[in-house]
Design a protein around this motif. Structure first.
Motif, short mmCIF file in Angstrom:
data_model
loop_
_atom_site.label_atom_id
_atom_site.label_comp_id
_atom_site.label_asym_id
_atom_site.label_seq_id
_atom_site.Cartn_x
_atom_site.Cartn_y
_atom_site.Cartn_z
N GLU A 1 -34.81 -33.44 -12.48
CA GLU A 1 -33.90 -34.46 -12.58
C GLU A 1 -32.66 -33.58 -11.66
O GLU A 1 -31.77 -33.40 -11.42
CB GLU A 1 -33.77 -36.02 -13.72
CG GLU A 1 -32.40 -36.93 -12.99
CD GLU A 1 -32.30 -37.71 -14.11
OE1 GLU A 1 -31.02 -38.73 -12.72
OE2 GLU A 1 -32.62 -37.84 -14.66
N LEU A 2 -31.96 -32.70 -13.29
CA LEU A 2 -30.84 -31.91 -13.17
C LEU A 2 -31.12 -30.88 -12.19
O LEU A 2 -30.24 -30.72 -11.11
CB LEU A 2 -31.10 -30.69 -14.40
CG LEU A 2 -29.97 -30.24 -14.19
CD1 LEU A 2 -28.53 -30.70 -13.84
CD2 LEU A 2 -29.90 -28.55 -15.45
N LEU A 3 -32.66 -30.18 -11.69
CA LEU A 3 -33.03 -29.85 -10.55
C LEU A 3 -32.26 -29.80 -9.33
O LEU A 3 -32.12 -29.24 -8.31
CB LEU A 3 -34.37 -28.60 -10.84
CG LEU A 3 -34.24 -28.33 -12.45
CD1 LEU A 3 -35.97 -27.37 -11.45
CD2 LEU A 3 -33.89 -26.68 -12.74
N VAL A 4 -33.09 -31.68 -8.98
CA VAL A 4 -32.89 -32.25 -8.34
C VAL A 4 -31.63 -32.31 -7.29
O VAL A 4 -31.43 -32.13 -6.38
CB VAL A 4 -34.17 -32.89 -7.89
CG1 VAL A 4 -33.65 -34.48 -7.13
CG2 VAL A 4 -36.13 -32.66 -7.64
N ALA A 5 -31.21 -32.90 -8.87
CA ALA A 5 -29.46 -33.21 -8.06
C ALA A 5 -29.15 -31.48 -7.93
O ALA A 5 -27.83 -32.71 -7.33
CB ALA A 5 -29.01 -33.91 -9.24
N GLU A 6 -29.45 -31.13 -8.25
CA GLU A 6 -28.31 -29.58 -7.96
C GLU A 6 -28.73 -29.35 -6.17
O GLU A 6 -28.03 -28.80 -5.47
CB GLU A 6 -28.04 -28.34 -8.73
CG GLU A 6 -27.56 -29.31 -10.45
CD GLU A 6 -26.18 -29.48 -10.14
OE1 GLU A 6 -25.26 -28.31 -8.90
OE2 GLU A 6 -25.40 -30.55 -10.55
N ILE A 7 -29.74 -29.55 -5.76
CA ILE A 7 -30.37 -29.08 -5.25
C ILE A 7 -29.82 -29.93 -3.40
O ILE A 7 -30.16 -28.96 -2.66
CB ILE A 7 -31.52 -28.25 -4.62
CG1 ILE A 7 -31.77 -27.05 -5.93
CG2 ILE A 7 -32.53 -27.65 -3.78
CD1 ILE A 7 -32.94 -26.97 -6.00
N ALA A 8 -30.13 -31.11 -4.28
CA ALA A 8 -30.52 -32.05 -2.86
C ALA A 8 -28.82 -32.21 -2.13
O ALA A 8 -28.95 -32.20 -0.62
CB ALA A 8 -29.70 -33.33 -3.54
N PRO A 9 -27.42 -32.07 -2.16
CA PRO A 9 -26.19 -31.81 -2.15
C PRO A 9 -27.35 -30.85 -0.17
O PRO A 9 -26.49 -31.26 0.83
CB PRO A 9 -25.71 -30.97 -2.45
CG PRO A 9 -25.97 -31.62 -3.48
CD PRO A 9 -27.09 -31.54 -3.48
N ALA A 10 -27.55 -29.86 -1.01
CA ALA A 10 -27.94 -28.48 0.47
C ALA A 10 -29.05 -29.79 0.86
O ALA A 10 -29.25 -29.01 2.52
CB ALA A 10 -28.34 -27.82 0.19
N ALA A 11 -30.07 -30.26 0.33
CA ALA A 11 -31.04 -30.14 1.40
C ALA A 11 -31.06 -31.47 2.03
O ALA A 11 -31.18 -31.90 3.82
CB ALA A 11 -32.09 -31.26 0.40
N ARG A 12 -29.49 -32.38 2.11
CA ARG A 12 -29.11 -33.50 3.06
C ARG A 12 -28.19 -33.24 4.07
O ARG A 12 -28.65 -32.99 5.14
CB ARG A 12 -28.43 -34.61 2.31
CG ARG A 12 -29.08 -35.79 1.01
CD ARG A 12 -27.76 -36.77 0.61
NE ARG A 12 -28.80 -37.03 -0.39
CZ ARG A 12 -28.77 -37.05 -2.11
NH1 ARG A 12 -27.77 -35.72 -2.64
NH2 ARG A 12 -29.84 -37.51 -2.30
N ARG A 13 -27.59 -31.63 3.62
CA ARG A 13 -26.52 -31.82 5.22
C ARG A 13 -27.59 -30.62 6.04
O ARG A 13 -27.22 -30.73 6.92
CB ARG A 13 -25.83 -30.07 4.04
CG ARG A 13 -24.67 -30.71 3.31
CD ARG A 13 -24.16 -29.45 2.90
NE ARG A 13 -24.01 -29.02 2.79
CZ ARG A 13 -24.75 -27.82 1.76
NH1 ARG A 13 -24.27 -28.85 0.57
NH2 ARG A 13 -25.32 -26.47 1.44
#
Length: 225
Positions: free
Chosen positions: A162-174
């Motif tokens: 969950e931590l990994l996904v939470a940290e990378i998700a903003p770049a994915a959404r942008r």
């Protein structure tokens, strides 16, 4: 929206550690084993030259002798910090054709930052006076792929992932609406965010911080803008 942990890292990083007196203050620093780069530009040039050797199939495998091991037993003097991914295909010492005592490496899935990583980088910059920090992303990153899958589906992320996904998700959404390869765009955006978060922290002010991309097909490293 960025996760609270991501915002905290960008805003504060390791300020508490920076405020504390270094544990080895007053202790002579180890001398270099060989002629090591002392500027960020020279360090980056050496990394890229080593990468060209690696990609061309002509690595030198420097600093692996018994004599180097004996010298390093008394202290280390690496010339670059590499913040990389745990992916088994991207070991920094091999990718940059460097040897024992050359690089200080921290590796997490997707180059995700946490306090242990930031403290490790600060150790290199403050205690070992390393002039260069290089964030190394790579194509076909599993952590990026997992994050894209989560952003698509919204499914629960199990356990520590969950931590990994939470940290990378903003770049994915942008980058979701950017034409082309979403995974590639997200990887580049995330590596650039990690670089910028480190750059913004005063704990790392003495060092130059750059980001780069490793191509699994060619073996070449290219700097990111």
């Amino acid at each position: 929206m960025a996760s609270p942990r991501r915002t905290f890292l960008a805003a504060t990083a390791v300020g508490a550690l920076a405020a504390a007196p270094p544990p080895t203050a007053g202790v002579p620093r180890p001398r270099p084993v060989t002629d090591r780069p002392v500027t960020a530009r020279a360090a980056l040039d050496r990394l890229l030259a080593g990468n060209r050797r690696f990609a061309s199939g002509r690595p030198r495998h420097p600093h692996e002798s018994a004599g180097v091991r004996r010298t390093l037993a008394a202290g280390q003097h690496p010339f670059a910090v590499v913040v990389g991914c745990v992916d088994s295909r991207v070991p920094p010492e091999l990718v940059f054709d460097q040897g024992l005592g050359d690089l200080l490496c921290t590796r997490t899935a997707g180059e995700v930052l946490d306090e242990a990583v930031l403290g490790s980088i600060q150790y290199g910059v403050e205690e070992l006076r390393i002039p260069l920090v290089l964030v190394l992303g790579h194509e076909r990153c599993g952590a990026i792929a997992a994050t894209l899958g989560h952003v698509r589906s919204g499914a629960h992320v199990p356990g520590h992932l969950e931590l990994l996904v939470a940290e990378i998700a903003p770049a994915a959404r942008r980058t979701r609406a950017v034409p082309g390869d979403w995974a590639e765009h997200a990887m580049r955006a995330h590596a650039a965010w990690v670089r910028d978060a480190i750059r913004a922290d005063p704990a790392f002010a003495p060092a130059q911080v750059d980001a780069a991309r490793f191509d699994l097909d060619t073996g070449l490293v290219s700097l990111l803008p």
